[in-house]
Design an enzyme around this catalytic site. Structure first.
Site, short mmCIF file in Angstrom:
data_model
loop_
_atom_site.label_atom_id
_atom_site.label_comp_id
_atom_site.label_asym_id
_atom_site.label_seq_id
_atom_site.Cartn_x
_atom_site.Cartn_y
_atom_site.Cartn_z
N LYS A 1 2.07 -11.60 13.10
CA LYS A 1 3.53 -11.75 13.18
C LYS A 1 4.16 -10.50 13.77
O LYS A 1 3.90 -9.40 13.30
CB LYS A 1 4.13 -11.94 11.78
CG LYS A 1 4.01 -13.33 11.21
CD LYS A 1 4.63 -13.31 9.82
CE LYS A 1 4.52 -14.64 9.15
NZ LYS A 1 5.68 -15.48 9.29
N HIS B 1 -1.69 -12.20 2.69
CA HIS B 1 -0.46 -11.81 3.39
C HIS B 1 0.26 -10.64 2.70
O HIS B 1 0.68 -9.68 3.34
CB HIS B 1 0.52 -12.99 3.47
CG HIS B 1 -0.05 -14.24 4.08
ND1 HIS B 1 -1.07 -14.21 4.99
CD2 HIS B 1 0.28 -15.54 3.93
CE1 HIS B 1 -1.35 -15.45 5.36
NE2 HIS B 1 -0.55 -16.29 4.74
N LYS C 1 -7.96 -17.95 6.39
CA LYS C 1 -7.91 -17.50 5.00
C LYS C 1 -7.65 -18.70 4.09
O LYS C 1 -7.17 -19.69 4.58
CB LYS C 1 -6.82 -16.43 4.81
CG LYS C 1 -5.47 -16.84 5.39
CD LYS C 1 -4.32 -17.00 4.46
CE LYS C 1 -4.35 -17.93 3.35
NZ LYS C 1 -3.22 -18.86 3.27
N ASP D 1 -3.58 -17.97 -2.15
CA ASP D 1 -2.95 -18.51 -0.94
C ASP D 1 -2.20 -17.42 -0.16
O ASP D 1 -2.30 -17.35 1.06
CB ASP D 1 -1.99 -19.64 -1.34
CG ASP D 1 -1.43 -20.40 -0.15
OD1 ASP D 1 -2.21 -20.63 0.81
OD2 ASP D 1 -0.24 -20.77 -0.16
C1 BG6 Z 1 0.11 -19.79 4.55
C2 BG6 Z 1 0.05 -20.44 3.20
O1 BG6 Z 1 -1.00 -18.97 4.78
O2 BG6 Z 1 1.28 -19.01 4.64
C3 BG6 Z 1 1.29 -21.29 2.94
O3 BG6 Z 1 -1.12 -21.23 3.09
C4 BG6 Z 1 2.55 -20.46 3.16
O4 BG6 Z 1 1.29 -21.84 1.64
C5 BG6 Z 1 2.48 -19.74 4.49
O5 BG6 Z 1 3.65 -21.35 3.12
C6 BG6 Z 1 3.63 -18.76 4.68
O6 BG6 Z 1 3.61 -18.30 6.01
P1 BG6 Z 1 4.94 -18.01 6.80
O7 BG6 Z 1 4.49 -17.56 8.14
O8 BG6 Z 1 5.73 -19.29 6.85
O9 BG6 Z 1 5.66 -16.95 6.02
#
Ligand code: BG6
Length: 459
Positions: A172, A230, A138, A225
């Site tokens: 996750k 997410h 992504k 991002d």
């Molecule tokens: C990534 C982003 O997809 O997810 C990052 O590109 C971000 O900017 C990260 O820090 C966060 O993922 P996690 O697993 O650390 O919560």
């Protein structure tokens, strides 16, 4: 059952994602006897096999307290490098030669989207796409239109069931726990609707900045991002109806169904912020209006959720790092019991901690000591790591699944397209950016957006 991949090819092997996430994942899979196949790194940098192994060792050492030499040596024995330009046909000829014995290689595109097209064409020309699987990171495109284009490019070379679109939040265990919480427990099921829930707040806060990725980040921003992918995946898991069965298609069908009920986000109820000093970072365009923070209000217009606002907030350089969902329940119908100071008691909260130290905290009212019948909030809390033991890392599970051809934890094309539809009105709003101090919770307007915002519990 799909047949397992018999080689792994990492495009962009010299990059950040591979060293932070993929080498540790490959090491862990080797340790669990899930990986003993050639792993070929491809990049433009002129690395040799030894440089690849040295980098892999360094990144495995950073992710683990100690390295098991036997496991690492087994992984190192499978690693090899191909250096070459992505636009050069000989890069793919050399790769095809190296993969002569592999029937189902998996290609991981850890490369900038601008070179996806060349790599996919290159793989197709030498016949590798026809027998391989492809994993794409992504953000999948930059908006709805470009995500359709990217999809067409991929589908011209790969069968749909061999395209794996990563949103690592789906991999996750802490995020998957939301699904288990919803559908393995009867307890909250009757309460999971607008009759009993007042609002839902989802926060993805990071105490750090762009971590040396400013050049990439500046072209993307917080909405593309993490919010488009997410955070909307988390919304879907919280809000979806139970799937008909436990299989991948049924799961994705319900995910898409709930996303379709979500109204496009409105600039009027969105606050975009940028931390002070961002524009001075190397790689950031002068006068950049890329947001490093975004807070917004989302409406799910379904029978279950109409009238329950979902408040989403994400930012870099926040006071702490935490990903949380806070479900705020409505107050009791009758205000029979008051807080000690005579005011209304606080609402019950269910706090899902999805980041480090994941678990659930439920805030309930309990009687305060003494003659008065008043109450105050107390926490019932569980830490999943302590209760359940070690869980696997997202990338380890995702690589394992893609090698098996399993789509459950990958984003489906229509899910991604719904996500773009939802965020489209708040992408790139010129003049709509507010500066905030590093270490703050973002612009003050964002706090005002959700009347009673519950900041994440920092640990
Ligand atoms: C990534 C982003 O997809 O997810 C990052 O590109 C971000 O900017 C990260 O820090 C966060 O993922 P996690 O697993 O650390 O919560």
């Amino acid at each position: 059952m799909h047949q397992r991949s018999d080689a792994v090819v990492l495009f962009g092997v010299t990059g950040d994602l591979v060293s932070k996430k993929l080498f540790p994942a490959l090491y862990e899979l080797t340790r669990r006897n899930r990986l003993d196949v050639p792993v070929i790194g491809v990049a433009r940098s002129p690395w040799d096999d030894q440089q690849l192994v040295t980098t892999a060792r360094k990144s495995v050492a950073e992710a683990n307290d100690e390295i098991d030499d036997e496991t690492f040596d087994a992984l190192a024995g499978n690693l090899s490098m191909i250096s070459g330009d992505y636009a050069d046909p000989t890069t793919y000829q050399r790769l095809a030669e190296r993969l002569r014995g592999a029937e189902r290689p998996v290609f991981y595109l850890a490369i900038p989207p601008a070179v996806f097209g060349s790599v996919i064409d290159g793989l197709a020309t030498v016949g590798l796409a026809a027998r391989g699987r492809v994993i794409v990171e992504k953000p999948f495109g930059r908006d709805l239109r470009s995500s359709h284009e990217l999809d067409r490019t991929l589908r011209a070379a790969f069968d749909p069931e061999r395209i794996f679109r990563i949103d690592h939040y789906l991999g996750k265990e802490s995020v998957e726990s939301l699904y288990a919480f919803r559908f393995a427990n009867r307890l909250f099921e009757p309460l999971w609707n607008s009759e009993h829930i007042d609002n839902i707040q989802i926060t993805l806060a990071e105490a750090f900045g762009t971590q040396g990725r400013a050049g990439f980040y500046d072209t993307v921003g917080a909405t593309r991002d993490v919010l488009q992918n997410h955070m909307l995946q988390v919304v879907a898991l919280i809000a979806m109806e139970p799937p008909v069965t436990g299989d991948a298609e049924a799961f994705h069908d319900e995910e898409v169904a709930v996303l379709r009920h979500i109204e496009p986000l409105s600039p009027e109820t969105t606050v975009r912020g940028q931390y002070a000093g961002y524009r001075d970072e190397p790689g950031v365009a002068p006068g950049s209006e890329t947001e490093t923070f975004v807070a917004t209000r989302l409406n799910v217009n379904s029978k279950r959720w109409a009238g329950v606002p979902f408040y989403l907030r994400t930012g870099k350089f926040m006071p702490g790092t935490a990903t949380e969902v806070v479900v705020e329940f409505k107050q009791p119908r009758q205000a029979l019991i008051r807080a000690e100071d005579g005011t209304r008691t606080a609402a019950n909260l269910l706090r899902f901690r999805l980041g480090r130290g994941d678990g659930i905290t439920m805030s309930i009212q309990a009687k305060t000591p003494g003659v008065e019948v008043a109450s105050r909030p107390v926490d019932l809390s569980v830490d999943f790591g302590a209760a359940l033991g070690h869980r696997q890392e997202a990338y380890e599970r995702l690589l394992d699944d893609a090698m098996d051809g399993q789509q459950l934890r990958f984003a489906r094309k229509d899910t991604i397209q719904q996500e773009w539809r939802i965020v489209e009105p708040i992408l790139d709003l010129p003049g709509h950016i507010q500066t905030y101090d590093k270490g703050s919770w973002g612009p003050a307007d964002a706090v005002a957006l959700a009347g009673g915002w519950h900041p994440p519990a920092l640990r």
